[in-house]
Design an enzyme around this catalytic site. Structure first.
Site, PDB file in Angstrom:
ATOM      1  N   LYS A  78     -66.320  29.980 -51.863  1.00 32.36           N
ATOM      2  CA  LYS A  78     -66.326  30.525 -50.495  1.00 32.36           C
ATOM      3  C   LYS A  78     -67.764  30.537 -49.984  1.00 32.36           C
ATOM      4  O   LYS A  78     -68.693  30.678 -50.768  1.00 32.36           O
ATOM      5  CB  LYS A  78     -65.791  31.963 -50.496  1.00 32.36           C
ATOM      6  CG  LYS A  78     -65.273  32.430 -49.156  1.00 32.36           C
ATOM      7  CD  LYS A  78     -63.819  32.036 -48.979  1.00 32.36           C
ATOM      8  CE  LYS A  78     -63.285  32.363 -47.617  1.00 32.36           C
ATOM      9  NZ  LYS A  78     -61.835  32.152 -47.555  1.00 32.36           N
ATOM     10  N   ASP A 136     -62.365  29.632 -42.009  1.00 30.24           N
ATOM     11  CA  ASP A 136     -61.966  31.020 -42.290  1.00 30.24           C
ATOM     12  C   ASP A 136     -62.307  31.790 -41.005  1.00 30.24           C
ATOM     13  O   ASP A 136     -62.400  31.164 -39.933  1.00 30.24           O
ATOM     14  CB  ASP A 136     -62.719  31.572 -43.509  1.00 30.24           C
ATOM     15  CG  ASP A 136     -62.115  32.879 -44.041  1.00 30.24           C
ATOM     16  OD1 ASP A 136     -61.060  32.836 -44.684  1.00 30.24           O
ATOM     17  OD2 ASP A 136     -62.687  33.963 -43.787  1.00 30.24           O
TER      18      ASP A 136
HETATM   19  P1  NDP Z   1     -59.953  33.890 -36.929  1.00 30.12           P
HETATM   20  O1  NDP Z   1     -61.411  33.982 -36.768  1.00 30.12           O
HETATM   21  O2  NDP Z   1     -59.214  32.760 -36.330  1.00 30.12           O
HETATM   22  O3  NDP Z   1     -59.249  35.220 -36.434  1.00 30.12           O
HETATM   23  C1  NDP Z   1     -59.607  36.462 -36.971  1.00 30.12           C
HETATM   24  C2  NDP Z   1     -58.885  37.553 -36.209  1.00 30.12           C
HETATM   25  O4  NDP Z   1     -59.096  38.792 -36.869  1.00 30.12           O
HETATM   26  C3  NDP Z   1     -59.407  37.720 -34.793  1.00 30.12           C
HETATM   27  O5  NDP Z   1     -58.382  38.222 -33.989  1.00 30.12           O
HETATM   28  C4  NDP Z   1     -60.523  38.735 -34.986  1.00 30.12           C
HETATM   29  O6  NDP Z   1     -60.831  39.476 -33.819  1.00 30.12           O
HETATM   30  C5  NDP Z   1     -59.903  39.643 -36.036  1.00 30.12           C
HETATM   31  N1  NDP Z   1     -60.958  40.253 -36.850  1.00 30.12           N
HETATM   32  C6  NDP Z   1     -61.905  39.600 -37.551  1.00 30.12           C
HETATM   33  N2  NDP Z   1     -62.721  40.470 -38.160  1.00 30.12           N
HETATM   34  C7  NDP Z   1     -62.270  41.682 -37.819  1.00 30.12           C
HETATM   35  C8  NDP Z   1     -62.694  42.985 -38.141  1.00 30.12           C
HETATM   36  N3  NDP Z   1     -63.766  43.199 -38.924  1.00 30.12           N
HETATM   37  N4  NDP Z   1     -61.976  44.017 -37.634  1.00 30.12           N
HETATM   38  C9  NDP Z   1     -60.904  43.810 -36.834  1.00 30.12           C
HETATM   39  N5  NDP Z   1     -60.466  42.584 -36.493  1.00 30.12           N
HETATM   40  C10 NDP Z   1     -61.139  41.547 -36.988  1.00 30.12           C
HETATM   41  O7  NDP Z   1     -59.708  33.920 -38.539  1.00 30.12           O
HETATM   42  P2  NDP Z   1     -58.406  33.515 -39.354  1.00 30.12           P
HETATM   43  O8  NDP Z   1     -57.190  33.788 -38.568  1.00 30.12           O
HETATM   44  O9  NDP Z   1     -58.637  32.163 -39.895  1.00 30.12           O
HETATM   45  O10 NDP Z   1     -58.498  34.519 -40.584  1.00 30.12           O
HETATM   46  C11 NDP Z   1     -57.836  35.779 -40.616  1.00 30.12           C
HETATM   47  C12 NDP Z   1     -57.672  36.238 -42.054  1.00 30.12           C
HETATM   48  O11 NDP Z   1     -56.893  35.279 -42.793  1.00 30.12           O
HETATM   49  C13 NDP Z   1     -58.975  36.398 -42.850  1.00 30.12           C
HETATM   50  O12 NDP Z   1     -58.814  37.444 -43.780  1.00 30.12           O
HETATM   51  C14 NDP Z   1     -59.058  35.083 -43.622  1.00 30.12           C
HETATM   52  O13 NDP Z   1     -59.840  35.193 -44.781  1.00 30.12           O
HETATM   53  C15 NDP Z   1     -57.593  34.850 -43.953  1.00 30.12           C
HETATM   54  N6  NDP Z   1     -57.186  33.502 -44.279  1.00 30.12           N
HETATM   55  C16 NDP Z   1     -57.441  32.460 -43.430  1.00 30.12           C
HETATM   56  C17 NDP Z   1     -57.008  31.189 -43.752  1.00 30.12           C
HETATM   57  C18 NDP Z   1     -57.189  30.050 -42.821  1.00 30.12           C
HETATM   58  O14 NDP Z   1     -56.671  28.969 -43.136  1.00 30.12           O
HETATM   59  N7  NDP Z   1     -57.842  30.180 -41.696  1.00 30.12           N
HETATM   60  C19 NDP Z   1     -56.325  30.920 -45.027  1.00 30.12           C
HETATM   61  C20 NDP Z   1     -56.036  32.095 -45.805  1.00 30.12           C
HETATM   62  C21 NDP Z   1     -56.475  33.327 -45.425  1.00 30.12           C
HETATM   63  P3  NDP Z   1     -62.114  39.080 -32.925  1.00 30.12           P
HETATM   64  O15 NDP Z   1     -61.702  37.833 -32.203  1.00 30.12           O
HETATM   65  O16 NDP Z   1     -62.334  40.242 -32.067  1.00 30.12           O
HETATM   66  O17 NDP Z   1     -63.240  38.835 -33.898  1.00 30.12           O
HETATM   67  O1  2IT Z   2     -58.853  32.042 -47.599  1.00 30.14           O
HETATM   68  C1  2IT Z   2     -58.451  30.865 -47.575  1.00 30.14           C
HETATM   69  O2  2IT Z   2     -57.602  30.458 -48.375  1.00 30.14           O
HETATM   70  C2  2IT Z   2     -58.997  29.968 -46.554  1.00 30.14           C
HETATM   71  N1  2IT Z   2     -59.765  30.409 -45.713  1.00 30.14           N
HETATM   72  C3  2IT Z   2     -58.624  28.524 -46.556  1.00 30.14           C
HETATM   73  C4  2IT Z   2     -59.429  27.770 -47.568  1.00 30.14           C
HETATM   74  C5  2IT Z   2     -59.259  26.263 -47.516  1.00 30.14           C
HETATM   75  O3  2IT Z   2     -60.013  25.621 -48.278  1.00 30.14           O
HETATM   76  O4  2IT Z   2     -58.423  25.746 -46.804  1.00 30.14           O
END
Ligand code: NDP
Ligand code: 2IT
Length: 444
Positions: A124, A164
């Site tokens: 990461k 992420d």
């Molecule tokens: P994005 O940046 O697309 O969206 C994040 C969302 O969460 C936004 O709505 C953001 O609000 C909100 N957010 C972020 N930080 C905070 C915080 N500290 N407090 C409250 N709200 C918060 O990220 P993703 O959707 O990609 O990721 C969301 C989660 O999923 C994370 O935990 C990530 O690690 C996990 N994840 C993502 C994957 C992926 O493929 N993208 C895969 C597996 C897990 P704002 O816009 O106001 O910042």
């Molecule tokens: O937390 C996660 O699994 C991710 N943000 C996606 C990682 C990836 O390599 O697609």
């Protein structure tokens, strides 16, 4: 292994890293029994070698903002474990990013990637740079400077980053462009790329869809499905959006979404048209979720999370530790039947305890959100054979991977009374594969 002793030792050697300690503690407490059935593991101190990352890169990133000011941020890449494949895991850009958060995420990723059945190790990276409020050119200048350091540590067979929090298609595109220039190669060193230059179909959807496929497996085991069930979703980014899309497709109702400022509650349900509005608001205009409430005239709660609302299912999809013990008690009191994590470690240990004691369905992120990295793995395969598969083909493979992960959790996590402890199941199944690979490769 004595889990408490291993953890104490890590806390002493790596103080002030609470998220890292939290993630390690959860895994150690659930694998201790299985680990101790294999005395050969302890003879080679396997557990310490698995908890401490292989290496950590940390560097300064300097860039110029639109006003001509020079800004500095920190950049990191944690290469946690490559026993079963090249390091693989996302890059996070958010003001809160620090080494503790990235070490927890890289540690979790190692077990998650093992569960996917694909050959990927865990890593990461990221920066405390926040894209919020930055212009396109500022984001590009930052990313290019970040890549000037990162590029020499990654590669298609070494370490393959992706997105992420704060890193979506735009940021991956900029990173790939700069990597390609510096490394003088066109390879699949990133996943989540644009579809014109090697990105896999369904990768943007994969984490959210995968979470719902996992949820459906849990519900099926209890003889039910999503039809007519109400859901609370937190977040409104990549994961939350496609979670909502799949819930709607399968007949469920989405009551809430949120961002870091607050949440909206729409008692009528967020339908397809309203979700399209959210996608445009967030992905194109980079606006705030509050604007939804203004447009559709529903409730908006500033500075709060949606867990006090009543619903059948909760799908935390924003960030770590966004759902605490009190939230969990409220959800249970309101009759929630399932919690499936799209985010990484969104529930605190106290919340997990509440869910498990209430014997509701509870799926930890490393199992339920593994769909994202799974399709990243499929993107790596397509890049290396220089072909691209259809959306249907990728979606089918994603479904089957999520089904397999669910089966592994049931196999390793079913307790004497029949309750499935998905945390234990995911941790033991993920751990055993990495452990066997490490044993076979000697003490390295
Ligand atoms: P994005 O940046 O697309 O969206 C994040 C969302 O969460 C936004 O709505 C953001 O609000 C909100 N957010 C972020 N930080 C905070 C915080 N500290 N407090 C409250 N709200 C918060 O990220 P993703 O959707 O990609 O990721 C969301 C989660 O999923 C994370 O935990 C990530 O690690 C996990 N994840 C993502 C994957 C992926 O493929 N993208 C895969 C597996 C897990 P704002 O816009 O106001 O910042
Ligand atoms: O937390 C996660 O699994 C991710 N943000 C996606 C990682 C990836 O390599 O697609």
């Amino acid at each position: 292994m004595n889990a408490a002793k291993v953890l104490d030792d890590l806390k002493r050697r790596f103080p002030n890293e609470p998220e890292y300690h939290q993630a390690v503690e959860e895994v150690l407490s659930t694998i201790e029994e299985e680990y101790n059935k294999h005395p050969e593991f302890d003879k080679v101190n396997l557990i310490e070698r698995l908890c401490i990352p292989d290496r950590v890169y940390q560097f300064r990133v300097t860039w110029m903002d639109d006003k001509g000011n020079i800004q500095t941020n920190m950049g990191y890449r944690v290469q946690h474990n490559n026993a079963i494949g090249p390091y693989k895991g996302g890059i996070r850009f958010h003001a809160s990013v620090n080494l503790s958060i990235l070490k927890f995420l890289a540690f979790e990723q190692t077990f998650k990637n093992s569960l996917t059945t694909l050959p990927m190790g865990g890593g990461k990276g990221g920066s405390d740079f926040s894209p919020r409020g930055k212009s396109n050119m500022e984001v590009m200048r930052f990313v290019q400077s970040f890549m000037l350091e990162l590029w020499r540590h990654i590669g298609p067979e070494t370490d393959v980053p992706a997105g992420d929090i704060g890193v979506g298609g735009r940021e991956v595109g900029f990173m790939f462009g700069m990597y390609k220039k510096l490394a003088h190669e066109f390879t699949g060193t990133f996943t989540g790329k644009g579809r014109e230059f090697g990105g896999s179909l369904i990768r943007p959807e994969a984490t959210g869809y995968g979470n719902i496929y996992f949820l459906m497996e849990m519900l099926k085991k209890q003889g039910t499905d999503l039809k007519g069930k109400s859901c609370l979703i937190s977040g409104s980014g990549n994961v939350a959006q496609y979670t909502a899309e799949k819930v709607l497709e399968l007949g469920g109702k989405v009551l809430t979404m949120s961002d870091s400022d607050g949440y909206i509650f729409d008692p009528e349900g967020i339908d397809r048209e309203k979700l399209d509005y959210i996608m445009e608001l967030k992905n194109l205009y980079r606006g705030r979720i509050r604007e939804y409430a203004d447009k559709y005239g529903c409730k908006y709660v500033e500075g709060a999370r949606p867990w006090g609302e009543k619903a059948d299912i909760a799908l935390p999809s924003a960030t770590q530790n966004e759902l605490n013990g009190d939230d969990a008690k409220k959800l249970v009191a309101n009759g929630v039947m399932a919690v499936s994590e799209g985010a990484n470690m969104p529930s605190t240990p106290e919340a997990v305890k509440v869910f498990q004691e209430a014997k509701i369905l509870y799926a930890p992120g490393k199992a339920a959100n593994a769909g994202g990295v799974s399709v990243s793995g499929l993107e790596m395969t397509q890049n290396s054979i220089k072909l691209s598969w259809s959306a249907e083909e990728v979606d089918e493979k994603l479904k089957s991977i999520m089904k397999n992960i669910h089966e592994a959790c049931v196999q390793y996590g079913t307790e004497a009374d029949g309750y499935v402890n998905y945390v234990k199941g995911a941790n033991v199944a993920g751990f055993m594969k990495v452990a066997k690979a490490m044993m076979a490769q000697g003490i390295v």
